[in-house]
Every structure is written in C-alpha cells, then in structure tokens.
Design a protein around this motif. Structure first.
Motif, PDB file in Angstrom:
ATOM      1  N   GLN A  30       0.848  -1.186   0.000  1.00  0.00           N
ATOM      2  CA  GLN A  30       0.000   0.000   0.000  1.00  0.00           C
ATOM      3  C   GLN A  30       0.888   1.242   0.000  1.00  0.00           C
ATOM      4  O   GLN A  30       1.719   1.440   0.898  1.00  0.00           O
ATOM      5  CB  GLN A  30      -0.905   0.001   1.235  1.00  0.00           C
ATOM      6  CG  GLN A  30      -1.727   1.263   1.426  1.00  0.00           C
ATOM      7  CD  GLN A  30      -2.881   1.356   0.443  1.00  0.00           C
ATOM      8  OE1 GLN A  30      -3.752   0.504   0.432  1.00  0.00           O
ATOM      9  NE2 GLN A  30      -2.884   2.395  -0.377  1.00  0.00           N
ATOM     10  N   HIS A  31       0.723   2.099  -1.006  1.00  0.00           N
ATOM     11  CA  HIS A  31       1.462   3.356  -1.108  1.00  0.00           C
ATOM     12  C   HIS A  31       0.524   4.519  -0.783  1.00  0.00           C
ATOM     13  O   HIS A  31      -0.690   4.336  -0.597  1.00  0.00           O
ATOM     14  CB  HIS A  31       2.052   3.509  -2.514  1.00  0.00           C
ATOM     15  CG  HIS A  31       2.837   2.308  -2.971  1.00  0.00           C
ATOM     16  ND1 HIS A  31       4.100   1.997  -2.491  1.00  0.00           N
ATOM     17  CD2 HIS A  31       2.505   1.319  -3.842  1.00  0.00           C
ATOM     18  CE1 HIS A  31       4.524   0.883  -3.062  1.00  0.00           C
ATOM     19  NE2 HIS A  31       3.578   0.453  -3.891  1.00  0.00           N
ATOM     20  N   ARG A  32       1.066   5.708  -0.755  1.00  0.00           N
ATOM     21  CA  ARG A  32       0.218   6.885  -0.478  1.00  0.00           C
ATOM     22  C   ARG A  32      -0.686   7.169  -1.680  1.00  0.00           C
ATOM     23  O   ARG A  32      -0.491   6.631  -2.764  1.00  0.00           O
ATOM     24  CB  ARG A  32       1.094   8.104  -0.148  1.00  0.00           C
ATOM     25  CG  ARG A  32       2.041   8.551  -1.239  1.00  0.00           C
ATOM     26  CD  ARG A  32       2.966   9.631  -0.729  1.00  0.00           C
ATOM     27  NE  ARG A  32       3.911  10.083  -1.755  1.00  0.00           N
ATOM     28  CZ  ARG A  32       3.684  11.111  -2.553  1.00  0.00           C
ATOM     29  NH1 ARG A  32       2.555  11.801  -2.451  1.00  0.00           N
ATOM     30  NH2 ARG A  32       4.587  11.472  -3.449  1.00  0.00           N
ATOM     31  N   ASN A  33      -1.688   8.017  -1.452  1.00  0.00           N
ATOM     32  CA  ASN A  33      -2.654   8.401  -2.477  1.00  0.00           C
ATOM     33  C   ASN A  33      -3.482   7.201  -2.950  1.00  0.00           C
ATOM     34  O   ASN A  33      -3.848   7.110  -4.131  1.00  0.00           O
ATOM     35  CB  ASN A  33      -1.961   9.066  -3.678  1.00  0.00           C
ATOM     36  CG  ASN A  33      -1.266  10.359  -3.305  1.00  0.00           C
ATOM     37  OD1 ASN A  33      -1.805  11.167  -2.537  1.00  0.00           O
ATOM     38  ND2 ASN A  33      -0.058  10.564  -3.812  1.00  0.00           N
ATOM     39  N   ASN A  34      -3.742   6.267  -2.033  1.00  0.00           N
ATOM     40  CA  ASN A  34      -4.613   5.117  -2.324  1.00  0.00           C
ATOM     41  C   ASN A  34      -4.107   4.315  -3.526  1.00  0.00           C
ATOM     42  O   ASN A  34      -4.887   3.888  -4.384  1.00  0.00           O
ATOM     43  CB  ASN A  34      -6.049   5.585  -2.560  1.00  0.00           C
ATOM     44  CG  ASN A  34      -7.064   4.469  -2.336  1.00  0.00           C
ATOM     45  OD1 ASN A  34      -6.770   3.480  -1.676  1.00  0.00           O
ATOM     46  ND2 ASN A  34      -8.259   4.627  -2.885  1.00  0.00           N
ATOM     47  N   LEU A  35      -2.818   4.078  -3.578  1.00  0.00           N
ATOM     48  CA  LEU A  35      -2.191   3.318  -4.659  1.00  0.00           C
ATOM     49  C   LEU A  35      -1.649   2.003  -4.098  1.00  0.00           C
ATOM     50  O   LEU A  35      -1.026   1.992  -3.029  1.00  0.00           O
ATOM     51  CB  LEU A  35      -1.054   4.128  -5.288  1.00  0.00           C
ATOM     52  CG  LEU A  35      -0.270   3.442  -6.408  1.00  0.00           C
ATOM     53  CD1 LEU A  35      -1.137   3.277  -7.648  1.00  0.00           C
ATOM     54  CD2 LEU A  35       0.987   4.240  -6.739  1.00  0.00           C
TER      55      LEU A  35
END
Length: 293
Positions: free
Chosen positions: A230-235
């Motif tokens: 899970q990365h930032r900005n819902n990516l």
C-alpha cells in the motif's frame, strides 16, 4: 561334672599358635586366634577369590577360552555400525531435501515441501495441527485474492476509463522499476489481464516501486507467492508468482527495496516471470504508463 560346651564357646575360645625352633625349642613366633576369626578370614578369602574368578571369566579368560566371545564382540560392533549408518542415511536424506529446495529456488521453481518419509510418519499431533492451520491460512489467502478480483470485475468499465481524467487522475509519482526485463504479456483489462508479465533472469530480485507498507504477503493457489504494498494516495502495487517473499505483513518498505525473488509459483504461471499490477482507487492501471521495464 564338666559344663557342656556350646558352639559359641567353641568359636570364641582363644588359642595360641606357637612356632618353635626344632633343635632347641626356642620360641620364634606366636599367633593368638579363635575359630570365629579363622572362619571369618576363610569366608572373606573365598568371596574375594570367587569375585576375582568371575571377573576373569568375563574378561581375560573369556577372550582366551570362550569360542563365542569373539562372535559376540563382532555382533556388537555390527549393531553399532548399523545404528551409525541409519543415522547417516537420515542426515543425508535431510540434506538432500535442503539441497533440492535451494536448487528449486535458484531455478525459479517451487521449493520441495516436507522431509523424508520417516519424518512424515513420525509427525506428532501438534505438528499435524500446525500443518492443518497452514493449509487453512493458504486457503484463506486464495479467497482474499479471488474476492479482490471479483470486486473489480463487478465495477462499471466506465469508471476504469475515467481514472486518467478529472479529479480521479492519478497523482504524479516517481516509480522505481521493480524488475529489469522484457514485457512478455502487456496490460489488457478486456482479457482480465490487469498487469504486465515481465521476464528476467533467474533469481532476479524484485523491488518495491515506491515507499509503502506491506498489506498482504502469502501464497495463493493461482498466483503462488504474492505480495501487496500500500502506497500513499490510495495506490497499491502487486507482485505475483514469486519464488520467495522477503517481507511480511506490516513491514514498511522504501522505494527500491527488495521485497521478493522472481519465480514460477502458482497454477497460472507457465515460466519464471513477474506479474506486476498497479491499482489506483480500487481500479487497475497500465503499469507501462508509469514504469519503464
């Protein structure tokens, strides 16, 4: 009338043994004794001689006179050698399993589970319970992966086409190449291929495309060893068909950090490669639009 002598009196009567010179009857030596002392000394000497004779008959005399002694020694040595050989065979079998696992990992194949037949037969109840729990976790992981795909397939395709425009446009991010190789199968959401297949050398490390947290790391029936980050900005980035996972759920990874090893695990894999997906706001995007392989 003289008193009657008893056995006790006879044993305890004191006597004196005198040794004299035969020529002049001069006293040379004298010894005081009783029959009780003589009996005690005799019994002690008898027991000592019997013990010595028994010891010699089991050791030195047995080697000289017992025809079966040598055969018994040979049999004992054979039993010891058989026990040692059996232990060596078991150890060699364990090392063979370990070496085969290493070879499988080196060639990008699934590792060989389990041990020798003897070890499988000697599994305790607790070990069997642990094995059942592991299979249950594997099944649950496969269900999670299937539900993830089912949710996407139920989405309206118009939503997929709109992620590159308006407010849903994917933010500008700098991605690290997860694996340098050749794209053998491109992204095609019409065929249900929501990522790209990248072919590279055996045992090539797979890197995280950006900073993030591992939210799923397990084995599934279709995709083998899978890891979701899970990365930032819902990516979310997805890495499938690995031969080994180097991170666990909850681990934070930096961009470019190795998270797995390329492999050929899972029923949907037909050769060593990495299946890489990018999901933004719950929708798949073409990784080649953002990552250079």
């Amino acid at each position: 009338m003289a008193p009657k002598k008893t056995l006790s009196n006879w044993l305890n009567n004191r006597y004196l043994l005198i040794i004299r010179n035969e020529e002049n009857f001069a006293d040379k030596h004298s010894v005081a004794f009783t029959y009780a002392r003589v009996v005690l000394i005799g019994v002690s000497l008898f027991l000592l001689l019997m013990t010595g004779a028994l010891f010699l008959s089991r050791t030195l005399l047995a080697q000289w006179f017992d025809p079966l002694f040598e055969q018994m020694e040979v049999n004992r040595q054979i039993i010891e050698l058989a026990t040692a050989v059996d232990s060596l065979e078991l150890e060699v079998a364990r090392k063979d399993v370990f070496i085969n696992n290493i070879k499988a990992i080196v060639h990008g194949e699934d590792s060989i589970e389990g041990g020798t037949p003897r070890e499988e037969m000697s599994l305790t109840g607790e070990q069997k319970l642990q094995e059942a729990n592991r299979e249950d976790l594997t099944y649950k992981a496969a269900v999670v992966d299937s539900q993830f795909r089912m949710e996407y397939e139920q989405l309206d395709q118009t939503a997929v086409s709109s992620i590159r425009s308006g407010n849903d446009q994917m933010p500008e991010l700098f991605f690290i190449t997860p694996l340098n190789g050749i794209v053998s199968s491109p992204f095609d959401n019409r065929l249900g291929h929501y990522g790209v297949d990248v072919v590279a050398k055996t045992n090539e490390p797979v890197k995280s495309v950006a900073d993030g947290t591992v939210i799923f790391a397990s084995w599934t029936m279709d995709s083998g060893y899978v890891i979701y980050i899970q990365h930032r900005n819902n990516l979310i980035s997805v890495y499938k068909h690995n031969s080994a996972l180097l991170k666990k759920v909850g681990n934070f990874v930096n961009a470019g950090e190795i998270v797995s090893i390329i492999g050929n695990s899972g029923e949907l894999s037909n050769g060593p490669h990495l299946h890489f997906e990018l999901w933004y706001n719950g929708n798949p995007v073409n990784p080649e639009d953002f990552v250079s392989f």
